[in-house]
Design a protein around this motif. Sequence first.
Motif: not given
Length: 104
Positions: A82, A94, A78
């Motif tokens: 980003h 997100e 995750h």
Amino acid sequence: MHSVEIIPSFTAVPDCKPIVNWFMGEFLEDFSVDLTVVHMDLSDEGVTGWCMREENHEFVIQIDENLKGDEYSKTLIHELYHMFQHLLNIPRCEICAYLSEDLL
């Protein structure tokens, strides 16, 4: 060329280098990235990880030292996603980062 520094915590944490090296080779081979992965207690923050851009191609990922197994791997992916978003100058989404956890 990539530079990766891993800062361990005082507790045992999973080895993140295989995931980091795979992600960078797969998605960021055209970039020169300096990444520091810091393992720390983030329980007071209410998050399991952060990705911060320090300079143009320099990043710090903080990951909760209490994570184990799939939760650790998903959080790391995750936050790496980003970093990918930052480098490609695409909006930080997100939902996209959560989807990347499951797809990758």
